[in-house]
Design a protein around this motif. Sequence first.
Motif, PDB file in Angstrom:
ATOM      1  N   LEU A   1      31.834  44.632  39.667  1.00  0.00           N
ATOM      2  CA  LEU A   1      31.198  43.229  39.329  1.00  0.00           C
ATOM      3  C   LEU A   1      32.217  42.146  39.171  1.00  0.00           C
ATOM      4  O   LEU A   1      32.512  41.085  39.756  1.00  0.00           O
ATOM      5  CB  LEU A   1      30.322  42.964  38.239  1.00  0.00           C
ATOM      6  N   GLU A   2      33.281  42.483  38.127  1.00  0.00           N
ATOM      7  CA  GLU A   2      34.538  41.589  38.048  1.00  0.00           C
ATOM      8  C   GLU A   2      35.328  41.373  39.582  1.00  0.00           C
ATOM      9  O   GLU A   2      35.759  40.411  39.762  1.00  0.00           O
ATOM     10  CB  GLU A   2      35.511  42.120  37.034  1.00  0.00           C
TER      11      GLU A   2
ATOM     12  N   PRO B   1      29.399  34.196  51.801  1.00  0.00           N
ATOM     13  CA  PRO B   1      29.211  34.398  50.346  1.00  0.00           C
ATOM     14  C   PRO B   1      29.117  36.058  50.103  1.00  0.00           C
ATOM     15  O   PRO B   1      28.933  36.838  50.778  1.00  0.00           O
ATOM     16  CB  PRO B   1      27.679  33.740  50.478  1.00  0.00           C
ATOM     17  N   ILE B   2      29.535  36.019  48.550  1.00  0.00           N
ATOM     18  CA  ILE B   2      29.426  37.139  48.135  1.00  0.00           C
ATOM     19  C   ILE B   2      27.941  37.959  47.833  1.00  0.00           C
ATOM     20  O   ILE B   2      27.267  37.139  47.452  1.00  0.00           O
ATOM     21  CB  ILE B   2      30.189  37.223  46.559  1.00  0.00           C
TER      22      ILE B   2
ATOM     23  N   MET C   1      28.087  33.523  34.867  1.00  0.00           N
ATOM     24  CA  MET C   1      27.616  34.816  35.572  1.00  0.00           C
ATOM     25  C   MET C   1      26.142  35.437  34.916  1.00  0.00           C
ATOM     26  O   MET C   1      25.412  36.040  35.648  1.00  0.00           O
ATOM     27  CB  MET C   1      28.703  35.955  35.687  1.00  0.00           C
ATOM     28  N   LEU C   2      26.540  35.438  33.630  1.00  0.00           N
ATOM     29  CA  LEU C   2      25.245  36.079  32.687  1.00  0.00           C
ATOM     30  C   LEU C   2      23.921  35.102  33.178  1.00  0.00           C
ATOM     31  O   LEU C   2      22.999  35.502  33.489  1.00  0.00           O
ATOM     32  CB  LEU C   2      25.285  35.877  31.401  1.00  0.00           C
ATOM     33  N   SER C   3      24.079  33.958  33.286  1.00  0.00           N
ATOM     34  CA  SER C   3      22.814  33.059  33.601  1.00  0.00           C
ATOM     35  C   SER C   3      22.282  33.289  34.990  1.00  0.00           C
ATOM     36  O   SER C   3      21.409  33.412  35.241  1.00  0.00           O
ATOM     37  CB  SER C   3      23.509  31.586  33.366  1.00  0.00           C
TER      38      SER C   3
ATOM     39  N   GLY D   1      35.684  38.030  41.321  1.00  0.00           N
ATOM     40  CA  GLY D   1      37.328  37.751  41.460  1.00  0.00           C
ATOM     41  C   GLY D   1      37.607  37.158  40.371  1.00  0.00           C
ATOM     42  O   GLY D   1      38.854  36.315  40.197  1.00  0.00           O
ATOM     43  N   THR D   2      37.029  37.466  38.995  1.00  0.00           N
ATOM     44  CA  THR D   2      37.384  36.966  37.729  1.00  0.00           C
ATOM     45  C   THR D   2      37.037  37.750  36.469  1.00  0.00           C
ATOM     46  O   THR D   2      35.960  38.371  36.657  1.00  0.00           O
ATOM     47  CB  THR D   2      37.146  35.468  37.516  1.00  0.00           C
TER      48      THR D   2
END
Length: 299
Positions: A46-47, A5-6, A71-73, A51-52
């Motif tokens: 972070l992007e 996992p990242i 991602m924000l959540s 990967g997006t």
Amino acid sequence: MAKRPITFDAEALRSFVAGIELGSFVLAADRLGRSTSAVSAQLKKLEQQAGTPLVQKSGRHLILTERGEVMLSYARRILRLNDEASAALLASPLNGSLNLGMQEDFGETLLPAILGTFTRAHPQVQLSASITRNQQLLEGIRHSEFDLTVSWQADDEPCFPTSQSLGHSALRWIGAEHFSLEHYLHSGEPLPLLVFEAPCLMRSAATAALDHAGIPWRIAFTSRSLSGIWAAMSAGLGITVRTDFGMPQTLRVLNQLPAPGEVGISLHQSQTQPGDAANCLKGAIMDFFAGHRLRSHDG
């Protein structure tokens, strides 16, 4: 072999959240004490990790992509746990007792967002919280019955040297989904208002806005508690004026009526010598309201 996992960079997450909440990565850089280029680099990092793309341009502004909303959540939850762990492990042990008073509107937001985290981080502090109306909160501060209070900012409220403004929040007309506002506006029947017993800042704002616009009204329901007003509104008995704080998701904002203005929010502190626990909780409360992007008193 399972894919590893990242591990997202916490500082990159913090810059991302601050930029979105403040509506500007320039303002985020100022709040975080970093250069704008450093914050931009963290967003790019972070992007890359995700990967997006997380944000996209919309005119002169940046808005969240669909994956950016996700991602924000998660970023908020990750940072909340990170900061809670930091407070619990790195802060010097706090003890003593604290009495906090607040308006009922803040109960569903302040209690879980701040008080739960505070008590877990500082288990030796005996924290008591009371929900009551403005006059009782101000009297409690005057007589040192509360260490801290969060209240609406009245025009005629006493000036305590230890008090400060947390900002201003817009007032909203609120009603049930099934309430037929159009019927009253077209028929000329008096609008039924659901309000606190007088004196009340919101009650005065509601009637003043309607009087100024020449719209007839009547008091259909009074209550000593906000929960009573929400219940009456859900039953379709009428409408009220409040802020967004604590508004049930089953209700809606009514934009067809004249704007009732805004209300200030004050943080009052007892004039007795504050302890470390009171100062720590005060800082958490100020950070909470700063995250809601309230309008400052100077515009």
